[in-house]
Design a protein around this motif. Structure first.
Motif, PDB file in Angstrom:
ATOM      1  N   LEU A   1       0.831  -1.210   0.000  1.00 52.77           N
ATOM      2  CA  LEU A   1       0.000   0.000   0.000  1.00 52.77           C
ATOM      3  C   LEU A   1       0.863   1.257   0.000  1.00 52.77           C
ATOM      4  N   ASN A   2       1.991   1.214   0.704  1.00 50.67           N
ATOM      5  CA  ASN A   2       2.893   2.369   0.709  1.00 50.67           C
ATOM      6  C   ASN A   2       3.434   2.649  -0.690  1.00 50.67           C
ATOM      7  N   ILE A   3       3.881   1.599  -1.363  1.00 47.85           N
ATOM      8  CA  ILE A   3       4.409   1.792  -2.722  1.00 47.85           C
ATOM      9  C   ILE A   3       3.291   2.272  -3.651  1.00 47.85           C
ATOM     10  N   GLY A   4       2.126   1.603  -3.581  1.00 48.35           N
ATOM     11  CA  GLY A   4       1.028   1.936  -4.486  1.00 48.35           C
ATOM     12  C   GLY A   4       0.460   3.318  -4.267  1.00 48.35           C
ATOM     13  N   ALA A   5       0.526   3.831  -3.026  1.00 42.13           N
ATOM     14  CA  ALA A   5      -0.011   5.165  -2.742  1.00 42.13           C
ATOM     15  C   ALA A   5       1.059   6.240  -2.874  1.00 42.13           C
TER      16      ALA A   5
END
Length: 548
Positions: free
Chosen positions: A398-402
């Motif tokens: 989620l960190n990478i995707g956001a």
């Protein structure tokens, strides 16, 4: 909860920030872009005129256009050009008798054919054949309507996130007892300590802005979140409450029989400016144009007024007599108007708007560093067990995707504006789809391989997409940097230059991520030191034997 007040606040700060952090980042990024939604909309419609004329000339052209385009409309609404938007935007409301039922198999028009709209060149008075796009309004609506989610649920969700954000701000100040001292401390290349320092700096740098924008965001939708008071006080007519609370002019009377020519619009605008001691006019609405009792409401431009509620005047469009002023707002209405105005910042000049924009970017960094910080803290615990748990893997993805994926989506939205066919049906929806397809692809890639190199790849991709926007603009339009810089058109030139700046910033972040090495834990450092000491002792012994 943990024992002790500060420990409990630290626990609350961590989880209120983490649970909604990724959605908050979307809200913050879209809201920050909204400070320049007029400029974004202008860049995304390069066909719009760039000539400027006086308000009187523009108003006369608008009336002539509407008399020809919508002579039987129940009302006309005109937004006059201003320095941020040189084109005129107008809407009209058709009578129900003119609305035709949709043909079978044909998609029903938005508004059911009851409403019409046009963008007009104020210099020529002709409609501009500009590409269909939501422009900057897409980001404005996205940051509280979330696009695909039903509006009511989306706004409740955004309000929930805003409440969590407010709690996170308060608990963050309580938890970090040296937060203002730590603002002047940044220790690079220190692993967890560096992330914590960066989070503290980004939080304190614009702390008043963060608190203001979060609280006023909740206030803007307070009547939706707490409707019970309105229902109790106005059980039969809630519209009456909003007319009184927002100091609106009452609805005009029904149209009277007969047809009477209206006074020249210039005379009515001059009268309004005289009433307002020279304040500028933002637009006007004509009710029952051509009728014997036609009236016109004239609206004051925002100017330097903090409140979103600006004065308006109602004139008899036939005689020119001033019918009424907008009601004088009470204390509660003025407070709400100022809160709303602070959130939207329409009062801001170019310098203050840039400060709001930079503060919003700092807010994005604060939220992003907060969600990354949790993963950095947790990773050593998982390393001891020899496996990465589901929770940490989920947060990493989620960190990478956001954090890295959302910039890709924002840049893709602008690419879609230039590359989609100009005459494409439902083109504005297609541009929005490009945004979400790009973001979905970034999220999917992050879930498939949530590793450090995925960070670097996505940051590099975002950097390339942003940095190449000016080049794409040069290949697809005549409003590129070579023209806009020469003509002094700083709205369009500024957009391209900011895209280059974002590209450079993301490229730097990608390079740092590619070269980044996680800091060693104390146990790992001790283990390596012991191994180095043993190797040195062995080498000394070998040297001594060779000498003997």
């Amino acid at each position: 909860m943990k024992n002790g007040f500060r420990q409990s606040m630290a626990w609350l700060h961590t989880w209120t920030g983490l649970l909604v952090g990724w959605l908050l980042l979307l809200i913050f990024m879209a809201g920050t872009a909204s400070y320049y939604r007029e400029e974004i909309s202008r860049w995304m419609r390069p066909e719009l005129p760039r000539s400027s004329v006086s308000s009187e000339v523009a108003a006369e052209r608008a009336i002539s256009f509407l008399q020809h385009k919508a002579p039987q409309a129940e009302s006309w609404n005109v937004t006059l050009p201003d320095p941020r938007n040189p084109a005129m935007r107008m809407f009209w409301r058709n009578p129900e008798s003119m609305v035709k039922p949709p043909v079978e198999g044909e998609k029903r028009r938005r508004g059911g054919g009851r409403f019409g709209d046009a963008t007009v060149d104020p210099a020529s008075g002709e409609e501009v054949a500009a590409r269909e796009t939501r422009g900057g309004d897409f980001f404005y609506r996205l940051h509280f309507d979330l696009h695909y989610i039903p509006v009511l649920w989306a706004r409740y969700l955004v309000g929930f996130c805003a409440m969590f954000m407010l709690v996170a701000i308060i608990t963050g100040v309580i938890t970090h007892k040296k937060i203002f001292k730590d603002f002047f401390t940044f220790r690079p290349e220190k692993g967890l300590r560096s992330w914590l320092d960066f989070h503290n700096v980004s939080a304190v740098m614009a702390l008043p802005y963060h608190a203001m924008i979060t609280y006023t965001g909740i206030v803007t939708l307070m009547f939706m979140y707490l409707p019970q008071g309105v229902s109790v006080a106005y059980p039969k007519d809630e519209d009456a409450f909003f007319s009184e609370a927002f100091a609106r002019l009452a609805d005009p009377a029904e149209p009277a029989a007969g047809s009477t020519p209206s006074l020249p619009i210039q005379q009515l605008l001059d009268s309004a400016r005289a009433e307002w001691k020279g304040a500028q006019v933002s637009g006007f609405t004509v009710f029952h144009p051509g009728a014997a009792n036609a009236v016109i409401d004239i609206y004051q431009r925002d100017g330097k007024r903090l409140s979103i509620d600006t004065p308006s005047l109602r004139y008899n469009a036939v005689t020119g007599a001033l019918v009424e002023h907008s009601p004088v707002p009470g204390g509660a209405t003025q407070t709400r108007g100022v809160m709303y105005g602070l959130h939207l910042a329409r009062f801001a000049d170019w310098g203050l708007r840039a400060l709001f924009f930079l503060s919003g970017l700092v807010g994005c960094l604060m939220v992003a560093s907060g969600v990354v910080l949790w993963a950095v803290k947790e990773r050593p615990k998982h390393a001891k067990s020899g496996r990465i748990g589901f929770g940490l893997r989920l947060v990493d993805a989620l960190n990478i995707g956001a954090v890295a994926g959302l910039p890709i989506a924002f840049a893709a939205y602008f690419w879609g504006n230039r590359l989609l066919p100009v005459q494409l049906a439902e083109r504005a929806d297609a541009e929005a789809s490009v945004f979400f397809y790009a973001w979905g692809a970034a999220l999917l890639a992050a879930f498939i391989w949530p590793k450090r190199m995925m960070w670097a790849w996505q940051l590099y991709l975002g950097a390339a997409l942003f940095a190449l926007i000016p080049l794409l603009n040069a290949f697809t339009t005549h409003a590129h940097l070579g023209v806009t810089l020469r003509n002094g058109d700083w709205v369009l030139a500024g957009f391209d230059l900011v895209m280059l700046a974002f590209g450079a910033m993301l490229a730097y972040c990608g390079l740092r991520m590619q070269r980044w090495q996680p800091a060693l834990s104390a146990a790992e450092k001790k283990k390596r030191q012991m191994a180095a000491a043993a190797a040195a002792s062995a080498q000394t012994a070998e040297t001594a034997e060779a000498s003997a």
